[in-house]
Write a protein that holds these residues in place. Structure first.
Motif, short mmCIF file in Angstrom:
data_model
loop_
_atom_site.label_atom_id
_atom_site.label_comp_id
_atom_site.label_asym_id
_atom_site.label_seq_id
_atom_site.Cartn_x
_atom_site.Cartn_y
_atom_site.Cartn_z
N PHE B 68 71.43 -74.15 -34.89
CA PHE B 68 70.54 -74.95 -34.04
C PHE B 68 69.67 -75.90 -34.85
O PHE B 68 69.58 -77.09 -34.55
N THR B 69 69.03 -75.37 -35.89
CA THR B 69 68.13 -76.26 -36.64
C THR B 69 68.93 -77.31 -37.42
O THR B 69 68.48 -78.45 -37.57
N GLY B 70 70.12 -76.93 -37.89
CA GLY B 70 70.99 -77.90 -38.58
C GLY B 70 71.38 -79.03 -37.65
O GLY B 70 71.29 -80.21 -38.00
N LEU B 71 71.78 -78.67 -36.43
CA LEU B 71 72.14 -79.70 -35.44
C LEU B 71 70.93 -80.57 -35.13
O LEU B 71 71.05 -81.79 -34.99
N ALA B 72 69.76 -79.93 -35.05
CA ALA B 72 68.55 -80.68 -34.72
C ALA B 72 68.28 -81.75 -35.77
O ALA B 72 68.08 -82.93 -35.44
N VAL B 73 68.30 -81.36 -37.03
CA VAL B 73 68.01 -82.32 -38.10
C VAL B 73 69.08 -83.41 -38.12
O VAL B 73 68.77 -84.60 -38.25
N ALA B 74 70.35 -83.00 -37.96
CA ALA B 74 71.44 -83.97 -38.02
C ALA B 74 71.35 -84.98 -36.87
O ALA B 74 71.60 -86.17 -37.06
N PHE B 75 70.99 -84.49 -35.70
CA PHE B 75 70.93 -85.39 -34.54
C PHE B 75 69.93 -86.51 -34.79
O PHE B 75 70.22 -87.69 -34.59
N ALA B 76 68.74 -86.15 -35.27
CA ALA B 76 67.74 -87.17 -35.56
C ALA B 76 68.20 -88.06 -36.70
O ALA B 76 68.00 -89.27 -36.68
N PHE B 77 68.86 -87.44 -37.68
CA PHE B 77 69.29 -88.21 -38.85
C PHE B 77 70.26 -89.32 -38.47
O PHE B 77 70.25 -90.40 -39.03
N ARG B 78 71.13 -89.04 -37.49
CA ARG B 78 72.08 -90.06 -37.03
C ARG B 78 71.37 -91.27 -36.45
O ARG B 78 71.90 -92.36 -36.42
N ALA B 79 70.14 -91.04 -35.95
CA ALA B 79 69.36 -92.16 -35.42
C ALA B 79 68.47 -92.75 -36.50
O ALA B 79 67.59 -93.56 -36.21
N GLY B 80 68.69 -92.34 -37.76
CA GLY B 80 67.89 -92.87 -38.85
C GLY B 80 66.52 -92.24 -38.96
O GLY B 80 65.63 -92.80 -39.57
N LEU B 81 66.35 -91.06 -38.35
CA LEU B 81 65.05 -90.40 -38.36
C LEU B 81 65.15 -89.09 -39.13
O LEU B 81 66.11 -88.34 -38.97
N PHE B 82 64.16 -88.83 -39.96
CA PHE B 82 64.14 -87.59 -40.72
C PHE B 82 63.19 -86.63 -40.02
O PHE B 82 61.98 -86.73 -40.17
N ASN B 83 63.74 -85.73 -39.23
CA ASN B 83 62.93 -84.78 -38.48
C ASN B 83 62.66 -83.56 -39.35
O ASN B 83 63.43 -82.60 -39.36
N ILE B 84 61.55 -83.62 -40.06
CA ILE B 84 61.20 -82.48 -40.91
C ILE B 84 60.31 -81.51 -40.13
O ILE B 84 59.81 -80.53 -40.66
N GLY B 85 60.14 -81.82 -38.83
CA GLY B 85 59.27 -81.00 -38.00
C GLY B 85 60.01 -79.98 -37.17
O GLY B 85 59.47 -79.43 -36.21
N ALA B 86 61.27 -79.68 -37.54
CA ALA B 86 62.05 -78.72 -36.76
C ALA B 86 61.33 -77.37 -36.69
O ALA B 86 61.39 -76.66 -35.68
N GLU B 87 60.61 -77.04 -37.77
CA GLU B 87 59.92 -75.76 -37.83
C GLU B 87 58.87 -75.66 -36.71
O GLU B 87 58.80 -74.67 -35.99
N GLY B 88 58.08 -76.70 -36.57
CA GLY B 88 57.05 -76.68 -35.52
C GLY B 88 57.67 -76.70 -34.14
O GLY B 88 57.21 -76.00 -33.22
N GLN B 89 58.72 -77.49 -33.97
CA GLN B 89 59.40 -77.55 -32.67
C GLN B 89 59.99 -76.19 -32.32
O GLN B 89 60.00 -75.78 -31.15
N LEU B 90 60.47 -75.51 -33.35
CA LEU B 90 61.01 -74.16 -33.16
C LEU B 90 59.92 -73.22 -32.63
O LEU B 90 60.16 -72.45 -31.69
N TYR B 91 58.73 -73.31 -33.21
CA TYR B 91 57.65 -72.41 -32.78
C TYR B 91 57.23 -72.70 -31.34
O TYR B 91 57.03 -71.78 -30.55
N ILE B 92 57.10 -73.99 -31.01
CA ILE B 92 56.67 -74.32 -29.65
C ILE B 92 57.74 -73.92 -28.65
O ILE B 92 57.45 -73.35 -27.59
N GLY B 93 59.01 -74.20 -29.00
CA GLY B 93 60.12 -73.80 -28.12
C GLY B 93 60.14 -72.29 -27.95
O GLY B 93 60.32 -71.77 -26.84
N ALA B 94 59.94 -71.59 -29.05
CA ALA B 94 59.95 -70.13 -29.00
C ALA B 94 58.84 -69.62 -28.09
O ALA B 94 59.06 -68.72 -27.27
N PHE B 95 57.66 -70.21 -28.22
CA PHE B 95 56.57 -69.71 -27.40
C PHE B 95 56.82 -69.99 -25.92
O PHE B 95 56.58 -69.14 -25.06
N ALA B 96 57.35 -71.19 -25.64
CA ALA B 96 57.64 -71.53 -24.24
C ALA B 96 58.65 -70.55 -23.65
O ALA B 96 58.49 -70.07 -22.52
N ALA B 97 59.68 -70.24 -24.43
CA ALA B 97 60.71 -69.31 -23.95
C ALA B 97 60.10 -67.92 -23.74
O ALA B 97 60.37 -67.26 -22.73
#
Lengths: 516, 347
Positions: B68-97
């Motif tokens: 999941f996190t690999g896909l997340a980083v790659a998806f943003a990377f394809r748009a030229g974006l370096f999403n180094i915030g996957a960790e924080g997104q993971l925490y917020i997603g986890a809490f919401a779930a």
């Protein structure tokens, strides 16, 4: 005159391409020898061998009668060979004098003796007639002056044979004139110049002899006086070329594009377009002549919706399209060949096929339901356009990056022309494109006009403006300073207007000109 | 021409494989320094992670969040974006779930579980959309913003699990999620769950979206040449936000998997840097869904084998961290290498 340089049977093989095939080439003392050919003809390779950047697989180099080995640029410099590249190698924050002495500094103890360096540069620029302020910083100089610094750098290192690699490609027409003068001065001092170009006009204007290469082979060397444009073009392309565009009288119809008092700022906030009004009618080509940097870029980008205007209005086919987003303007009937195909016109890492749908990708037939792409339609479109526009090599799945400049431009032209737009904007449509492709693109532009498109042509090449336009507008300092019918325009008059002269003050040179 | 079209993927596949092999060789040197045979150490590692169904299941279980996190980083990377915030997104997603999991009790599983998973995706998406928006509107670099969003996520969830949502114990964690919101185990007693299927589906969706749709065409165009994309009528700002949001949703799924499949509650700072590992996985997987699945399995296998190697040989488990680092080093070096080859070839 004495021969200072002789290259004999130079051969260089790159993987898959024979870049130089037994080329022989010589230069006399104090001559300007033009080396011409289309992109990929091998002229840059030959000069890179001479300057020690590549090593030839076979062949000999003789300098001043001695057989020499040139393994690296240092060897070339020691043989008094200098080269000025298209892309300058200057340290921008440093001054002219510092750049010129860089690498062989005049020292006082461990420090640079700046005052002596300045004096040395002044002496050099005086003796060759190359005016420059040695204390100016490179970053504050125009491209033309930066090039002059590069030439001085070579002369400072003692160059007697100077290679200029497409020096005019980056210059405005005025700067080209200045460069020609510099070349004259150098020749008068006995310097030999190898002048690489693919512009026939320049060859005829300045060179003593000309050598033509085509596909890695030498076609021939001639005295410039014994040749003519048609002859040179045929030697370069290998077939007969139409230098003059054949076209009938324009039959203009109603206004398609109307621009009213347009004011545009660039990204730094400087006013670049200061109240431009113009109209382009169906079935005519309006050419905008002007020295680059007088607002043409911003005007065109604003018309395409890529920059928002400060004020003013733009109408396309009677509709007010001011402030519309680019896609909507396209869909309303704009075809647009941007001036910089690498920055704007193409996604270089996309295939030819994918590039051929850029801007059309949101609609049928390329987009099916649920936003899924129709690959058959994309393939068919690419197959059709690659053939119709003679894009070579004809492999639609190949990345656009792999194509030559001319073929890349054909991809852009194919995409924008094939839709039969109401309004066609062509900005510098043949920049960096070889003669064969120029001929083709010019024919296509005229064909679009004859079909009924309104064409707005922006070009820094006066030849192009004069041979294609039905009316000519001159842009200076963000304003349209004159609009002339083609019959009333000539190179002289346009040049006068482009430099800020007023039409009322123009004294006709030939007598044919009627000031309007 | 055809042979050329085929040649490129070979190089793309070969390079990461080479990077892994080279890393194993470098690892051997470290193993030798502790007086162990590299062959026996690697054999233990392989046997543990691939030698039995149970070991393999554990490997896959450890690989799942990395997919999941690999896909997340790659998806943003394809748009030229370096999403180094996957960790924080993971925490917020986890809490919401987790919140949906322990709040809406009494729902049937067929409704409750998808609801919790959706919540995880939305949480991650919103968290990632913020740096996306800041980039699109104000041009602020997404790396800076997504790192700062990480810290906000850490401290926000710290407060949530020690304050308003702390479970009954004194431990900084939430209540348990209802059984109706948990992912089913595929192979008890291993903790491999149906999250693996969700990961495969996410990879398939990414592939389809990126290479078969108009949206993917636009995302890749923005990543490769934003000025040309703009010229082509693509709304670069919109694509930037959309790509970040989708990337965040994928990172949110990683957190969701950790809650609904593994821990069954939100524990303070539970993630062993899964979001940052995603960068490595994406890099090794060449930002391609298939490559990312393989890279995630490799990293999962290393982690699974580490404990056994530590137990059965004198090689410490830290060797795995070294291996991971060296792999990334060689993958990065490969980019330099290909660039070098390219400049030679064009000369």
């Amino acid at each position: 005159m004495a021969i200072v340089l002789e290259m004999k049977g130079i051969t260089k093989q790159f993987p898959g391409v024979l870049a130089n095939d037994r080329i022989s080439f010589d230069v006399e003392e104090g001559e300007i020898h033009a080396l011409v050919g289309e992109n990929g003809s091998g002229k840059s390779t030959l000069m890179s061998i001479l300057y020690g950047l590549y090593r030839a697989d076979a062949g000999e180099i003789h300098v001043r009668g001695q057989r020499v080995q040139i393994n690296e640029p240092r060897d070339a410099i020691n043989l008094k060979i200098g080269m000025v590249f298209q892309h300058f190698m200057l340290v921008e924050p440093l001054t002219v004098a510092e750049n010129i002495v860089l690498g062989s500094e005049i020292k006082r103890g461990p420090f640079l003796d700046y005052d002596r360096a300045v004096a040395e540069v002044e002496r050099l620029s005086e003796s060759y007639g190359l005016k420059i302020d040695p204390r100016a910083k490179i970053q504050d100089l125009s491209v033309g002056l930066q090039q002059r610094v590069e030439i001085l750098k070579a002369l400072y290192r003692g160059a007697e044979i100077l290679i200029l690699d497409e020096p005019t490609a980056v210059l405005t027409p005025q700067e080209v004139d200045d460069l020609m003068e510099v070349m004259h001065n150098l020749r008068a001092k006995g310097t030999s110049i190898i002048f690489i170009t693919h512009k026939i006009r320049e060859v005829l204007a300045i060179s003593d002899r000309v050598t033509v290469l085509r596909r890695g082979k030498k076609v021939g060397t001639k005295a410039t006086a014994d040749t003519n444009p048609q002859d040179l073009a045929e030697m370069m392309v290998g077939r007969e070329v139409l230098l003059q565009v054949e076209k009938d009288e324009a039959k203009p119809g109603e206004d398609v594009l109307e621009v009213r008092d347009l004011v545009v700022k660039d990204s730094r906030g400087a006013y670049k377009v200061n109240g431009v009004s113009l109209t382009v009618r169906r079935g005519e080509i309006l050419g905008i002549a002007g020295v680059e940097g007088n607002g043409q870029t911003e005007l065109v980008e604003c018309l395409a919706g890529l920059i928002h205007p400060e004020s003013g209005q733009v109408f396309l086919g009677g509709k007010d399209i001011t402030d519309w987003p680019p896609l909507r303007i396209k869909q309303a009937g704009l075809g647009y060949v941007p001036e910089d195909r690498h920055r704007r016109g193409l996604v270089l890492d996309y295939s030819i096929a994918d590039n051929l749908i850029l801007g059309l990708h949101t609609e049928a037939p390329f987009r099916k339901r649920f936003g899924v792409q129709d690959f058959k339609a994309i393939r068919d479109n690419a197959g059709k356009l690659v053939e119709a526009f003679d894009i070579r090599p004809p492999y639609p799945h190949q990345p656009a990056r792999k194509l030559s400049g001319g073929n890349q431009q054909k991809v852009v032209v194919a995409r924008e022309f094939d839709r039969n737009p109401e309004l066609l904007i062509c900005a510098q449509p043949t920049r960096g494109v070889d003669i064969g492709a120029i001929e083709f693109i010019h024919q296509q532009v005229v064909a679009q006009r004859d079909r009924g498109a309104a064409v707005l042509l922006v070009s820094a090449e006066l030849d192009e403006i004069l041979s294609l336009s039905d009316r000519i507008a001159v842009m200076y300092n963000g304003k349209i300073v004159a609009v002339l019918p083609r019959e009333e325009a000539d190179e002289h008059k346009l040049g006068f207007l482009m430099l800020g002269g007023r039409l009322e003050d123009y004294k006709a040179g030939g007598g044919n000109n009627v000031a309007g | 021409m055809l042979d050329k079209a085929k040649r490129i993927p070979v190089a793309v596949v070969l390079a990461p494989v080479l990077a892994v092999l080279l890393a194993l060789i470098v690892g051997s040197a470290f193993i030798l320094t502790v007086g162990e045979s590299p062959f026996s150490a690697y054999k233990v590692l392989l046997q543990e992670s691939f030698g039995s169904m149970r070991g393999f299941a554990t490997t896959l279980q450890r690989a799942t969040p990395l997919m999941f996190t690999g896909l997340a980083v790659a998806f943003a990377f394809r748009a030229g974006l370096f999403n180094i915030g996957a960790e924080g997104q993971l925490y917020i997603g986890a809490f919401a779930a987790a919140w949906v999991g322990f709040t809406f009790t009494g729902l049937p599983k067929i409704i409750h579980l998808p609801l919790a998973v959706m919540a995880g995706m939305i949480g991650g998406a919103i968290w990632a959309a913020v740096p996306g928006l800041l980039k699109a509107k104000f041009g602020i670099h997404e790396v800076i913003n997504s790192i700062m969003m990480n810290y906000i996520a850490y401290f926000l969830t710290d407060w949530l699990v020690t304050g308003p949502f702390q479970g009954s114990t004194m431990i900084p964690e939430t209540k348990r999620v209802a059984a109706s919101a948990t992912l089913s185990r595929l192979m008890p007693p291993t903790r491999l769950t149906t999250a693996l299927y969700i990961a495969f589906a996410a990879a398939a969706v990414m592939y389809f979206l990126m290479w078969r749709t108009k949206l993917g065409y636009e995302i890749r165009a923005v990543g490769l040449n934003p000025t040309a994309a703009e010229y082509g009528g693509i709304n670069v700002a919109k694509i930037t936000v959309a790509a970040m949001a989708i990337s965040g949703a994928l990172a949110g799924l990683a957190g969701t998997e950790q809650i609904l499949g593994l821990n069954n509650r939100f524990i303070q700072r539970f993630s062993p840097d899964l979001g940052f590992m995603g960068v490595a996985v994406a890099l090794l997987g060449k930002n391609h869904p298939v490559g990312i699945i393989l890279a995630a399995v490799l990293f999962g296998a290393l982690q699974t084998g580490a404990a056994a190697m530590d137990r059965l040989t004198s090689v410490p488990r830290e060797l795995i961290t070294i291996l991971q680092g060296v792999i990334i080093f060689f993958v990065a070096a490969e980019y330099l290498f290909t660039r070098f080859m390219k400049s030679k070839g064009e000369a």
